[in-house]
Design a protein around this motif. Structure first.
Motif, PDB file in Angstrom:
ATOM      1  N   ALA A 108       0.870  -1.269  -0.041  1.00 49.08           N
ATOM      2  CA  ALA A 108      -0.204  -0.056   0.034  1.00 49.08           C
ATOM      3  C   ALA A 108       0.849   1.098   0.040  1.00 49.08           C
ATOM      4  CB  ALA A 108      -0.972  -0.153   1.230  1.00 49.08           C
ATOM      5  N   ASN A 109       2.107   1.288   0.732  1.00 49.02           N
ATOM      6  CA  ASN A 109       2.745   2.446   0.763  1.00 49.02           C
ATOM      7  C   ASN A 109       4.073   2.577  -0.205  1.00 49.02           C
ATOM      8  OD1 ASN A 109       1.270   3.348   3.278  1.00 49.02           O
ATOM      9  ND2 ASN A 109       2.694   2.066   4.375  1.00 49.02           N
ATOM     10  N   ASN A 110       4.225   1.291  -1.003  1.00 42.03           N
ATOM     11  CA  ASN A 110       5.421   1.398  -1.781  1.00 42.03           C
ATOM     12  C   ASN A 110       4.954   1.110  -3.291  1.00 42.03           C
ATOM     13  OD1 ASN A 110       7.800   1.965   0.121  1.00 42.03           O
ATOM     14  ND2 ASN A 110       6.605   0.585   1.379  1.00 42.03           N
TER      15      ASN A 110
ATOM     16  N   GLN B 220      17.309   6.971 -18.805  1.00 41.49           N
ATOM     17  CA  GLN B 220      15.861   6.660 -18.272  1.00 41.49           C
ATOM     18  C   GLN B 220      15.403   7.551 -17.313  1.00 41.49           C
ATOM     19  OE1 GLN B 220      16.071   2.659 -16.426  1.00 41.49           O
ATOM     20  NE2 GLN B 220      17.672   3.359 -14.976  1.00 41.49           N
ATOM     21  N   LYS B 221      14.243   7.746 -17.179  1.00 40.96           N
ATOM     22  CA  LYS B 221      13.634   8.457 -15.829  1.00 40.96           C
ATOM     23  C   LYS B 221      13.087   7.469 -14.762  1.00 40.96           C
ATOM     24  CE  LYS B 221       9.650  11.608 -15.324  1.00 40.96           C
ATOM     25  NZ  LYS B 221       8.576  12.234 -15.812  1.00 40.96           N
ATOM     26  N   HIS B 222      13.366   8.144 -13.644  1.00 44.64           N
ATOM     27  CA  HIS B 222      12.487   7.427 -12.402  1.00 44.64           C
ATOM     28  C   HIS B 222      11.528   8.296 -11.930  1.00 44.64           C
ATOM     29  CE1 HIS B 222      16.587   4.933 -11.804  1.00 44.64           C
ATOM     30  NE2 HIS B 222      16.804   5.699 -12.734  1.00 44.64           N
ATOM     31  N   ALA B 223      10.617   7.828 -11.439  1.00 42.98           N
ATOM     32  CA  ALA B 223       9.469   8.835 -10.621  1.00 42.98           C
ATOM     33  C   ALA B 223       8.588   7.647  -9.610  1.00 42.98           C
ATOM     34  CB  ALA B 223       8.664   9.103 -11.666  1.00 42.98           C
ATOM     35  N   TYR B 224       8.266   8.373  -8.616  1.00 46.40           N
ATOM     36  CA  TYR B 224       7.652   7.752  -7.569  1.00 46.40           C
ATOM     37  C   TYR B 224       7.049   8.882  -6.622  1.00 46.40           C
ATOM     38  CZ  TYR B 224      11.064   8.869  -3.720  1.00 46.40           C
ATOM     39  OH  TYR B 224      11.804   9.560  -2.750  1.00 46.40           O
ATOM     40  N   MET B 225       5.778   8.354  -5.988  1.00 48.85           N
ATOM     41  CA  MET B 225       5.140   9.503  -5.190  1.00 48.85           C
ATOM     42  C   MET B 225       5.494   9.547  -3.781  1.00 48.85           C
ATOM     43  SD  MET B 225       3.016  10.450  -7.621  1.00 48.85           S
ATOM     44  CE  MET B 225       1.963  11.566  -6.501  1.00 48.85           C
ATOM     45  N   ALA B 226       6.145  10.699  -3.326  1.00 46.37           N
ATOM     46  CA  ALA B 226       6.453  10.756  -2.190  1.00 46.37           C
ATOM     47  C   ALA B 226       5.424  11.283  -1.213  1.00 46.37           C
ATOM     48  CB  ALA B 226       7.465  11.900  -1.816  1.00 46.37           C
TER      49      ALA B 226
ATOM     50  N   PRO C 225      -1.011  15.913   0.987  1.00 46.48           N
ATOM     51  CA  PRO C 225      -0.902  15.440  -0.465  1.00 46.48           C
ATOM     52  C   PRO C 225       0.266  14.552  -0.985  1.00 46.48           C
ATOM     53  CG  PRO C 225      -1.377  17.843  -0.473  1.00 46.48           C
ATOM     54  CD  PRO C 225      -0.726  17.447   0.980  1.00 46.48           C
ATOM     55  N   SER C 226       0.074  13.844  -1.745  1.00 44.12           N
ATOM     56  CA  SER C 226       1.339  13.108  -2.221  1.00 44.12           C
ATOM     57  C   SER C 226       1.841  13.886  -3.405  1.00 44.12           C
ATOM     58  CB  SER C 226       0.936  11.475  -2.825  1.00 44.12           C
ATOM     59  OG  SER C 226       0.376  10.739  -1.767  1.00 44.12           O
ATOM     60  N   ILE C 227       3.327  13.870  -3.446  1.00 43.11           N
ATOM     61  CA  ILE C 227       3.920  14.739  -4.304  1.00 43.11           C
ATOM     62  C   ILE C 227       4.792  13.845  -5.085  1.00 43.11           C
ATOM     63  CG2 ILE C 227       5.426  16.648  -4.554  1.00 43.11           C
ATOM     64  CD1 ILE C 227       2.836  17.329  -3.364  1.00 43.11           C
ATOM     65  N   GLU C 228       4.726  13.910  -6.653  1.00 44.97           N
ATOM     66  CA  GLU C 228       5.800  13.218  -7.449  1.00 44.97           C
ATOM     67  C   GLU C 228       7.289  13.477  -7.198  1.00 44.97           C
ATOM     68  OE1 GLU C 228       6.506  12.777 -11.945  1.00 44.97           O
ATOM     69  OE2 GLU C 228       4.915  11.506 -11.603  1.00 44.97           O
ATOM     70  N   ARG C 229       7.988  12.643  -6.959  1.00 44.88           N
ATOM     71  CA  ARG C 229       9.426  12.861  -7.279  1.00 44.88           C
ATOM     72  C   ARG C 229       9.952  12.165  -8.405  1.00 44.88           C
ATOM     73  NH1 ARG C 229      14.229  11.710  -2.644  1.00 44.88           N
ATOM     74  NH2 ARG C 229      16.102  12.669  -3.853  1.00 44.88           N
TER      75      ARG C 229
ATOM     76  N   LEU D 280       9.638  -5.561  -4.246  1.00 40.15           N
ATOM     77  CA  LEU D 280       8.708  -4.889  -4.893  1.00 40.15           C
ATOM     78  C   LEU D 280       9.061  -3.819  -5.512  1.00 40.15           C
ATOM     79  CD1 LEU D 280       6.262  -4.296  -1.589  1.00 40.15           C
ATOM     80  CD2 LEU D 280       5.970  -6.146  -3.219  1.00 40.15           C
ATOM     81  N   SER D 281       8.304  -3.199  -6.417  1.00 38.33           N
ATOM     82  CA  SER D 281       8.523  -2.093  -7.052  1.00 38.33           C
ATOM     83  C   SER D 281       8.381  -0.943  -6.555  1.00 38.33           C
ATOM     84  CB  SER D 281       7.865  -2.026  -8.458  1.00 38.33           C
ATOM     85  OG  SER D 281       7.802  -3.051  -9.084  1.00 38.33           O
ATOM     86  N   PHE D 282       9.251   0.133  -6.060  1.00 38.70           N
ATOM     87  CA  PHE D 282       8.924   1.131  -5.247  1.00 38.70           C
ATOM     88  C   PHE D 282       8.946   2.362  -6.335  1.00 38.70           C
ATOM     89  CE2 PHE D 282      13.630   1.152  -5.588  1.00 38.70           C
ATOM     90  CZ  PHE D 282      13.727   2.304  -5.578  1.00 38.70           C
ATOM     91  N   ALA D 283       9.402   2.292  -7.675  1.00 33.16           N
ATOM     92  CA  ALA D 283       9.439   3.527  -8.603  1.00 33.16           C
ATOM     93  C   ALA D 283       8.959   2.883  -9.938  1.00 33.16           C
ATOM     94  CB  ALA D 283      10.731   4.070  -8.335  1.00 33.16           C
ATOM     95  N   LYS D 284       8.372   3.693 -10.760  1.00 31.05           N
ATOM     96  CA  LYS D 284       8.208   3.674 -12.110  1.00 31.05           C
ATOM     97  C   LYS D 284       9.397   4.123 -12.719  1.00 31.05           C
ATOM     98  CE  LYS D 284       3.277   3.920 -11.957  1.00 31.05           C
ATOM     99  NZ  LYS D 284       2.096   4.887 -12.495  1.00 31.05           N
ATOM    100  N   LEU D 285       9.773   3.395 -14.198  1.00 31.27           N
ATOM    101  CA  LEU D 285      10.971   3.676 -14.808  1.00 31.27           C
ATOM    102  C   LEU D 285      10.109   3.947 -16.267  1.00 31.27           C
ATOM    103  CD1 LEU D 285      13.265   0.796 -13.829  1.00 31.27           C
ATOM    104  CD2 LEU D 285      13.571   3.340 -13.417  1.00 31.27           C
ATOM    105  N   PHE D 286      10.687   5.150 -16.851  1.00 29.60           N
ATOM    106  CA  PHE D 286      10.354   5.348 -18.092  1.00 29.60           C
ATOM    107  C   PHE D 286      11.464   5.454 -19.446  1.00 29.60           C
ATOM    108  CE2 PHE D 286       7.778   7.162 -14.933  1.00 29.60           C
ATOM    109  CZ  PHE D 286       6.388   7.438 -15.204  1.00 29.60           C
ATOM    110  N   HIS D 287      11.281   5.461 -20.503  1.00 28.77           N
ATOM    111  CA  HIS D 287      12.039   5.900 -21.578  1.00 28.77           C
ATOM    112  C   HIS D 287      12.132   7.177 -21.487  1.00 28.77           C
ATOM    113  CE1 HIS D 287      12.920   6.739 -25.787  1.00 28.77           C
ATOM    114  NE2 HIS D 287      13.102   5.210 -25.968  1.00 28.77           N
ATOM    115  N   VAL D 288      13.044   7.865 -22.253  1.00 33.16           N
ATOM    116  CA  VAL D 288      13.227   9.440 -21.815  1.00 33.16           C
ATOM    117  C   VAL D 288      12.014  10.137 -22.742  1.00 33.16           C
ATOM    118  CG1 VAL D 288      15.742   9.244 -21.478  1.00 33.16           C
ATOM    119  CG2 VAL D 288      14.882   9.599 -23.811  1.00 33.16           C
ATOM    120  N   ASN D 289      11.507   9.457 -23.310  1.00 37.16           N
ATOM    121  CA  ASN D 289      10.430  10.184 -24.145  1.00 37.16           C
ATOM    122  C   ASN D 289       9.259  10.107 -23.205  1.00 37.16           C
ATOM    123  OD1 ASN D 289       9.131   7.463 -24.509  1.00 37.16           O
ATOM    124  ND2 ASN D 289       9.681   7.377 -26.843  1.00 37.16           N
ATOM    125  N   GLY D 290       9.066   9.500 -22.279  1.00 34.81           N
ATOM    126  CA  GLY D 290       7.988   9.432 -21.233  1.00 34.81           C
ATOM    127  C   GLY D 290       7.061   8.158 -21.604  1.00 34.81           C
TER     128      GLY D 290
END
Length: 419
Positions: free
Chosen positions: A52-54, A290-296, A302-306, A376-386
Motif C-alpha cells: 500500500a505504501n510503496n 531513463q527516467k525514475h518517478a515515485y510518489m513521495a 498530499p502525495s507529491i511526485e518525485r 517490490l517495485s517502489f518507483a516507475k521507470l520510463f523511456h526518456v520520451n515519457g
C-alpha cells in the motif's frame, strides 16, 4: 528365560501399536510449534502495508487490498507446513499479475517465473505467438499461431479458474493472459503437457519438460557477418565481468560498418552497472537514458511526485557506427532498460517484439517473522520520451512467424545495410 522372551514379544507388539500414534502426536506437536499462525497474520499485515505504501502500480492494477486481507486471513488457520507458508505469500503476490513482484525463495510447488514460449490472447483465444528460438532445440516448427487447448489435460478456462489467486478478475484480458503464461510456466514439481490445435484442426501435444535447451556458459558471443559485427549477450546482465567481456568484443569489431547487440536472452535482467558499462561506449557526452518517478507521501498531506533523469557518461573510446538492438519476450528488467536506454541516448534502433514487461524499479523487503523476504517495485521507470518501460514497443516490430530463420536478426541487418 522363556517367560522373559514372551514378555519381550508382548512389549514389541505394544510398541508397534504405539509408534504410529506417537509419530502422529510428534508430527502434530512439531507443526504446532513450527507454524505460528499469529506470526503469519502479522507478516500478512506487514506485506500489505508495504504494498500500500510503496507499490506504484496499485491504482492501475485495480486489486482490492481489503479483499486480499479478508480472503488470506481466512486461509491462515489452514496452513500446516513451511512450504504452505511460502506458497501463501507467493499466491498473494500473484494477485497483482506482475512478474516483478516475487519472493526471494521458492519451493517444489512454486510456479516458475517464465516459460520458453509465450501465449497471447487473440479474440479471447490463447495463441502461441513467441518461441524462445535461441534457447530451445527442436521445438515443433509449425506451432506458431496455434491455439492452446489444454494444460495437463485440463481446459484453459478451468485451469485459469483454478489458478490459486482469490481476488483477481480472471476475465480481464490482461489478467487472463498473465495467468495463462504463469500456468504454462508451471510448478516445479508438476508436468507441463500442452495441447495445441493448428488452423487445419490437427492437434499436437508438447511436453515442455522434455524439450532440450542450449547449454551456454559464455558471458557473450561475438562474430562478423560481412561488415556487420554481432554481439549476443547471454543471460549475464547481473555479472560485473560482462563489462570487460563486452569491451573486448567491441574492440575486436572496431572496424565494422555497423553493430548489432542481441539481448533476447537476458530473461533474468541484471544491474545498471552492466547496462551503463555497455552504453558508455556509445556516447561522447553525458546523456539521459531513463527516467525514475515515485510518489513521495506524507501522512495527512498530499502525495507529491518525485522524478529524475539518470545519465550515462562516456567511457573509453566511442563506437560511432550505426547500432541496432534486438529484443523479445525474454528481454527482462535491466535488459529492457538497456534497450530503451540505447534508443533514448539516440544511438540505436530497436527491433523485435514486446519485451518481458517487468514493471518498475525494485527493492527488497523483509518479513518480521519469516526467514525469507520479497521484492517490490517502489518507483516507475520510463523511456526518456515519457513511455513507461513496460509499455514500450519497438518501433521496428517483427512478429515471429517461423522458426526456420531468425526474422528479427534479418530485420536488424536490413536496417544497418540501409544506413
Amino acid at each position: 528365560m522363556v517367560r522373559f522372551a514372551h514378555k519381550k514379544m508382548r512389549y514389541i507388539k505394544v510398541l508397534k501399536l504405539l509408534l504410529p500414534l506417537l509419530w502422529c502426536y510428534t508430527t502434530a506437536f512439531a507443526q504446532q510449534t513450527t507454524i505460528n499462525h499469529q506470526h503469519i497474520q502479522e507478516d500478512l499485515e506487514e506485506i500489505l502495508s508495504d504494498i500500500a505504501n510503496n507499490y506504484p502500480y496499485l491504482a492501475e492494477k485495480k486489486v482490492d487490498l481489503d479483499c486480499i486481507r479478508a480472503q488470506y486471513t481466512k486461509r491462515i488457520s489452514t496452513i500446516k507446513t513451511e512450504e504452505e507458508t511460502v506458497l501463501f505469500f507467493e499466491y498473494l503476490l500473484d494477485e497483482f499479475y506482475d512478474s516483478h513482484l516475487i519472493l526471494n525463495t521458492n519451493r517444489a510447488s512454486s510456479y516458475r517465473l517464465y516459460a520458453p514460449i509465450y501465449i497471447s490472447l487473440k479474440a479471447n483465444k490463447p495463441i502461441l505467438t513467441s518461441v524462445w528460438q535461441h534457447q530451445l532445440l527442436h521445438f515443433p516448427p509449425h506451432l506458431l499461431g496455434a491455439e492452446l487447448r489444454s494444460i495437463n489435460g485440463q481446459s484453459i478456462a478451468e485451469a485459469v479458474q483454478q489458478f490459486p489467486t482469490l481476488c483477481q478478475d480472471k476475465n480481464d484480458p490482461v489478467v487472463r493472459e498473465w495467468v495463462i503464461n504463469k500456468l504454462i510456466a508451471g510448478r516445479y514439481n508438476e508436468p507441463r503437457k500442452l495441447n495445441f490445435q493448428q488452423a487445419n484442426g490437427e492437434q499436437i501435444l508438447v511436453d515442455l519438460d522434455t524439450l532440450q535447451w542450449k547449454q551456454e556458459t559464455d558471458l557473450l558471443t561475438h562474430h562478423r557477418l560481412d561488415d556487420i559485427g554481432i554481439i549476443r549477450i547471454k543471460n549475464t546482465l547481473g555479472r560485473d565481468e560482462l563489462v570487460h567481456a563486452f569491451d573486448a568484443a567491441l574492440d575486436s569489431l572496431w572496424d565494422t560498418k555497423g553493430l548489432i547487440i542481441d539481448i533476447r536472452n537476458t530473461v533474468d535482467g541484471g544491474d545498471s552497472y552492466e547496462a551503463r558499462g555497455i552504453m558508455s561506449r556509445f556516447v561522447a557526452t553525458p546523456k539521459p537514458y531513463q527516467k525514475h518517478a515515485y510518489m513521495a507521501t506524507s501522512t495527512g498531506n498530499p502525495s507529491i511526485e518525485r522524478s529524475w533523469l539518470e545519465l550515462v557518461s562516456p567511457r573509453g573510446e566511442q563506437y560511432t557506427k550505426p547500432l541496432v538492438v534486438l529484443v523479445g519476450r525474454w528481454t527482462g528488467s535491466m535488459g529492457e532498460g538497456l534497450a530503451i536506454g540505447l534508443e533514448g541516448i539516440g544511438r540505436a534502433q530497436v527491433v523485435g517484439t514486446e519485451m518481458e514487461r517487468l514493471a518498475g524499479e525494485m527493492t527488497g523487503f523483509s518479513f518480521k517473522h519469516q526467514p525469507f523476504g520479497y521484492r517490490l517495485s517502489f518507483a516507475k521507470l520510463f523511456h526518456v520520451n515519457g513511455t513507461l518501460r513496460e509499455k514500450y514497443v519497438p518501433p521496428h516490430y517483427v512478429q515471429q512467424t517461423t522458426l526456420a530463420k531468425d526474422e528479427v536478426l534479418e530485420k536488424g541487418l536490413k536496417l544497418l545495410k540501409q544506413e
